[in-house]
Design a protein around this motif. Structure first.
Motif, short mmCIF file in Angstrom:
data_model
loop_
_atom_site.label_atom_id
_atom_site.label_comp_id
_atom_site.label_asym_id
_atom_site.label_seq_id
_atom_site.Cartn_x
_atom_site.Cartn_y
_atom_site.Cartn_z
N GLY A 100 -3.86 -4.25 -2.23
CA GLY A 100 -3.08 -4.21 -0.85
C GLY A 100 -3.73 -4.02 0.26
O GLY A 100 -3.91 -4.53 1.31
N THR A 101 -4.68 -2.88 0.05
CA THR A 101 -5.52 -2.66 1.06
C THR A 101 -6.63 -3.72 1.61
O THR A 101 -6.61 -4.11 2.81
CB THR A 101 -6.61 -1.33 0.72
OG1 THR A 101 -5.57 -0.61 0.13
CG2 THR A 101 -7.08 -0.83 1.98
N GLN A 138 2.58 1.87 -3.38
CA GLN A 138 1.41 2.50 -4.32
C GLN A 138 1.52 4.05 -3.99
O GLN A 138 1.09 4.46 -5.17
CB GLN A 138 0.39 1.39 -4.51
CG GLN A 138 0.50 -0.01 -4.74
CD GLN A 138 1.41 -0.02 -6.28
OE1 GLN A 138 1.16 0.58 -7.14
NE2 GLN A 138 2.37 -0.90 -6.06
N PHE A 169 -1.81 1.62 -10.72
CA PHE A 169 -1.29 1.56 -9.41
C PHE A 169 -2.33 1.49 -8.56
O PHE A 169 -2.35 1.06 -7.27
CB PHE A 169 -0.48 3.04 -9.28
CG PHE A 169 0.64 3.22 -10.15
CD1 PHE A 169 1.45 2.03 -10.52
CD2 PHE A 169 0.48 4.29 -11.07
CE1 PHE A 169 2.50 2.36 -11.34
CE2 PHE A 169 1.33 4.64 -11.94
CZ PHE A 169 2.43 3.57 -12.06
N LEU A 170 -3.59 2.16 -8.73
CA LEU A 170 -4.75 2.05 -8.00
C LEU A 170 -5.23 0.37 -7.81
O LEU A 170 -5.44 0.16 -6.69
CB LEU A 170 -5.99 2.64 -8.75
CG LEU A 170 -6.94 3.34 -7.83
CD1 LEU A 170 -6.25 4.32 -6.80
CD2 LEU A 170 -8.06 4.15 -8.79
N GLN A 213 -3.21 -2.23 -7.56
CA GLN A 213 -2.29 -2.51 -6.72
C GLN A 213 -2.77 -1.92 -5.33
O GLN A 213 -2.77 -2.72 -4.25
CB GLN A 213 -0.96 -2.29 -7.03
CG GLN A 213 -0.44 -2.95 -8.20
CD GLN A 213 0.09 -4.50 -7.86
OE1 GLN A 213 0.44 -4.76 -6.59
NE2 GLN A 213 -0.31 -5.54 -8.47
N LEU A 214 -3.03 -0.74 -5.15
CA LEU A 214 -3.42 -0.06 -4.00
C LEU A 214 -4.48 -0.89 -3.20
O LEU A 214 -4.84 -1.24 -2.09
CB LEU A 214 -3.62 1.24 -4.26
CG LEU A 214 -3.79 2.25 -2.92
CD1 LEU A 214 -2.84 2.10 -1.92
CD2 LEU A 214 -4.34 3.70 -3.54
N PHE A 238 -6.09 -6.91 1.17
CA PHE A 238 -5.18 -7.90 1.82
C PHE A 238 -5.11 -7.62 3.31
O PHE A 238 -5.23 -8.44 4.12
CB PHE A 238 -3.87 -8.01 1.19
CG PHE A 238 -2.98 -8.94 1.63
CD1 PHE A 238 -3.62 -10.28 1.72
CD2 PHE A 238 -1.77 -8.57 2.06
CE1 PHE A 238 -2.46 -11.28 2.27
CE2 PHE A 238 -0.85 -9.52 2.67
CZ PHE A 238 -1.20 -10.82 2.64
N VAL A 251 0.87 -1.21 -0.05
CA VAL A 251 -0.12 0.00 0.07
C VAL A 251 0.83 1.32 -0.11
O VAL A 251 0.55 2.11 -0.84
CB VAL A 251 -0.76 -0.02 1.05
CG1 VAL A 251 -1.66 1.49 1.31
CG2 VAL A 251 -1.98 -1.14 1.05
#
Lengths: 277, 601
Positions: free
Chosen positions: B305-306, A102, B298-299, B301-302, B308, A99
């Motif tokens: 990740g969030t 990114q 990128f969004l 992946q963001l 997750f 996070v």
């Protein structure tokens, strides 16, 4: 002779990069896989400081404060619920690292950033020119190491932290607010990592994923050191030497995995790593 | 064979036919899935076929990660390395040898064998007596890093950083590869599904829950874990074979640590420990990623990740957990627990009772640094004896028990069981010599049922089936007696974490008795138990020793000791203070002094 300097400065850099992770692992018994992200945050603090026209050295306190503050938030919202699930904490912090990476990409783009040099030029030493900055890292490692040792040995937080490391249940029974010790330790660990990020800027390119490469090395060193501060110093010297020697005489590619492989083997033979010596 | 629980047998009959129905469910689902995926390329566009082929190959990897992490509790980042080795083995074989059918077969064999060899090495390195879960994760992290660097340093052979491209592959069209990937996925998932519903899977969960107890049941936790790692490395290699053929490109990233973490993320989001969750999760996320990452790289992946981080903290069971919760609310969703029927096993022929001692301890001493805990201990115990070990706290009783049951414990002197020395033997090998140990704090498998715990105790005698559930559970009469006297025989389908303290103690005793040991070591079996429970345990012990089993009992309750012992050994400050009959010891001056606290004064 240059080889010795290479070994010493490599060990110094490894030490600076790993010490924040060690503090967190020692007290919280949590492996913080967002450590790479804190390094990156620190490096971008240097970028921001340069953009604001500040003295390059001002990036150091800035990074420490920013890293510490973000570390505090992380401890409260991500680490705290996971103390009973240490393997899950590895994953959650890894996710946090993604996070952060990114977010930095969204904010600064994915390109390599340039930062001003903290110390430029070379120094003539033993009849050869040597990078002045690499020598400066040696000094930085000693300063950080001594400051860390003084904090652990001479302050109330250090005493509480040592109590928590040895026997958390007993420490809580004695009225030590272990939650607060954890919070401060995590903040300090994140702050130190961000500081290390600034110190890395003259040595590596600054990009959103720069921290990941350092994470594994730091992680392996901390595993071998097993929460012991002195053992970390020894591990950095031994594995730093191995890395430099293998890179110089065998192949740089094998040198890059020397730390990971050697540390894994050391742990197989002696699960407590270097901390028993 | 006598039916030991007729009431249970009757009541369970309707449940049993349902069980048979649910046993066929994986095959029905797999059949339907195979058919649906076979016709799917006809309705999907080229892009979707292409992406989903890859997604399904990744889903095969997700199954292997789930078995290791979700079921066996080993968090692994290493499956990417095995996948990469399989893919590279295929690509290199096809590049340098050619793609004739013979060489294709060689490539397939290599793609499975090479990762299995690596898996064996990784397993051996990761799992050893007293290894930790964290260490296995560390090794799984190092493995892909090493493999990637080796690929980089392979130069022309491995194509270094650009990988290998343009080799000849299986003569299949786009749809053909889709179907191949689908069939492999369905087959692997089905095999895993059958396995996780079998008795053998319980052993994996048992190792995850309590590997010490496993070892003291005579199972070898490390051998199980190494075998699992090796087999799943082969499966990952097979996925690599399909991948190399379907894409005709292999790159170092395919073997990398980052890919390894992605696999873990997909499994976590889908729901670890549910198999179908990771499979569907992986396919959905990889397909979404292919569609979205072009527009919002990128969004995406963001968001991932969030999600997750949030799932790990708030919903450790992943999305499958949500589905399961909803399902459990539905009236038909509640699954009835089915337990096997208990039967008595035919008694083992008694080993000829020879005059030689069964347990012989010679000059045993143990110290921690400068602190001597035990010294000059000499004890001989023969078949049929019930020897109580008494002494005040700190006398070294539990330490002695540990030295008897774990030959890797550092101590000096010699311990032999039935004439065989235990020096250097891990607990599971000492169990194989005929020793059963009950711990002071009840040590059972918290996430298994009572029946499963007993099943594992019988695993050294009756092999665990890797494909199904046994319908009967045969136990020696003494173990059945323990279960009946404590009422555990009515709680066979109950998870052990719901048992009371006394019930757990009784269950552990039943497990140890089910091992049919020649020598049984009991560390305060009656601590915290009621009077009735104590009497039960005393009766069981007397029956056992009557059948020629020897028992060593650590006990504080002198009345209990007096009632059941044939001999009493007194330990005091790490030394053997007395060794004699009940009367000799109980009436001795020394025991009175020690127990009235005189010795401390």
């Amino acid at each position: 002779m240059l080889l010795v300097l290479d070994i010493l400065t490599t060990a110094a850099i490894l030490f600076v990069v790993s010490i924040g992770l060690l503090a967190v692992f020692g007290v919280l018994k949590i492996i913080n896989f967002a450590h790479g992200a804190w390094l990156t945050i620190g490096a971008y603090c240097a970028v921001v400081a340069a953009k604001l026209g500040l003295n390059p050295w001002a990036a150091l306190p800035l990074a420490f404060v920013v890293g510490g503050a973000l570390g505090g938030l992380t401890e409260l919202f991500i680490i705290r619920p996971l103390y009973r699930r240490p393997l899950d904490a590895i994953l959650a912090t890894w996710g946090l690292g993604i996070v952060i990476g990114q977010l930095i990409t969204l904010g600064f783009g994915r390109d390599v950033q340039m930062t001003p040099n903290l110390v430029s030029g070379t120094v003539e030493i033993f009849g050869a020119d040597y990078s002045a900055y690499r020598l400066a890292t040696l000094g930085a490692a000693i300063v950080i190491g001594v400051a860390f040792a003084l904090t652990i040995g001479g302050t109330r937080l250090g005493l509480s932290a040592r109590a928590v490391i040895m026997n958390e249940t007993l420490a809580r029974g004695l009225g030590i607010d272990t939650a607060r010790v954890r919070l401060f330790t995590f903040m300090m660990g994140a702050g130190l990592a961000a500081l290390a990020g600034v110190l890395l800027t003259p040595l590596t390119s600054v990009d959103p994923n720069m921290g990941v490469g350092w994470l594994i090395g730091a992680f392996m060193l901390v595993m071998v050191a097993d929460a012991s501060f002195l053992a970390l110093g020894v591990a950095c010297l031994v594995f730093g030497a191995a890395q430099v020697l293998v890179s110089t005489f065998v192949s740089p590619i094998l040198g890059s995995i020397a730390i990971a492989v050697l540390a894994a083997l050391v742990l197989r033979v002696s699960p407590k790593g270097f901390s028993r010596a | 064979m006598p039916d030991d629980a007729p009431a249970l047998g009757l009541a369970a009959r309707p449940a049993r036919s349902r069980a048979r129905l649910s046993r066929s469910a994986p095959f029905v689902v797999a059949g339907l899935a195979a058919v649906a995926l076979w016709v799917a390329p006809a309705v999907l566009d080229t892009f979707a076929v292409n992406v989903l082929t890859r997604s399904m190959i990744y889903a095969v990897l997700a199954v292997t990660v789930d078995l290791l992490w979700g079921f066996a509790g080993v968090l692994t980042f290493g499956q990417a390395a095995f996948f990469g080795v399989g893919a590279y083995a295929t690509a290199m074989a096809l590049t340098y040898l050619g793609a004739t059918p013979e060489w294709m077969a060689v490539a397939l064999a290599l793609s499975v064998a090479a990762p299995m060899a690596l898996g064996l090495a990784v397993g051996w390195l990761s799992f050893y007596h007293r290894s930790t879960a964290l260490y296995a994760s560390v090794i799984s992290l190092v493995t892909p890093i090493v493999v990637t660097q080796l690929i980089y340093s392979g130069g022309e052979w491995t194509g270094s950083s650009s990988g290998l491209v343009g080799f000849d592959v299986l003569p299949l069209e786009l749809e053909g590869f889709f179907r191949l990937a689908a069939l492999v996925l369905v087959a692997v998932t089905l095999a895993a599904w059958v396995f996780v519903r079998s008795d053998a899977e319980r052993a994996l969960v048992a190792v995850r829950d309590n590997d010490a107890r496993c070892a003291y049941l005579g199972l070898s936790p490390k051998r199980l874990q190494i075998a699992l790692t090796t087999v799943l490395a082969g499966v990952a290699g097979l996925a690599g074979f399909v991948f190399a053929n379907a894409s005709s490109v292999v790159a170092p990233e395919n073997a990398g640590f980052l890919f390894g973490t992605e696999l873990v993320i997909w499994v976590a989001l889908g729901g670890r420990g549910t198999l179908l969750g990771p499979v569907l999760g992986t396919i959905a996320i990889d397909y979404l990623a292919a569609n979205l990452s072009g527009d919002l790289p990128f969004l995406w992946q963001l968001l991932l990740g969030t999600a997750f981080v949030a799932v790990i903290i708030l919903l450790p069971g992943g999305l499958a957990e949500l589905v399961r919760r909803v399902w459990a609310r539905l009236p038909f969703g509640r699954r009835q627990a089915v337990a096997p029927r208990l039967v008595a096993s035919s008694p083992r022929p008694n080993a000829a009772v020879s005059g030689a001692p069964l347990l012989k301890i010679e000059n045993l001493a143990k110290s921690y640094g400068s602190l001597t805990v035990l010294e000059n201990i000499d004890i001989e115990i023969r078949a049929g004896e019930l020897v109580s070990l008494v002494g005040p706290n700190g006398a070294g009783k539990t330490t002695l028990m540990r030295c008897l049951s774990d030959g890797t414990e550092p101590f000096s002197g010699a311990v032999s069981i039935g004439g065989a020395s235990t020096a250097g033997l891990t607990p599971n090998r000492i169990v194989a010599l005929g020793v059963g140990r009950k711990f002071q704090v009840a040590s059972v498998f918290e996430s298994l049922t009572v029946a499963d715990c007993l099943l594992l105790a019988r695993a050294p005698h009756d092999r665990l089936s890797p494909i199904g559930r046994a319908e009967t559970l045969s136990l020696p009469q003494a173990a059945l007696d323990v279960l009946r006297m404590t009422g555990l025989d009515r709680l066979l389908a109950e998870p052990t974490r719901l048992l009371s303290h006394g019930q757990k103690q009784a269950l552990e005793l039943a497990m140890v008795v089910a091992l049919e040991p020649r020598l049984i070591l009991l560390d305060e079996p009656t601590a915290g138990l009621t009077k009735a429970e104590r009497t039960t345990i005393g009766a069981v012990l007397r029956t056992l020793t009557g059948d020629g089993v020897a028992a060593v009992l650590v006990e504080h309750d002198l009345d209990f000791v007096r009632q059941i012992s044939s001999r009493i050994v007194v330990l005091h400050q790490g030394r053997l203070a007395l060794d004699g009959t009940v009367d000799e010891v109980v009436n001795s001056e020394l025991v009175r002094t020690i127990y009235s606290g005189g010795a401390h004064g």
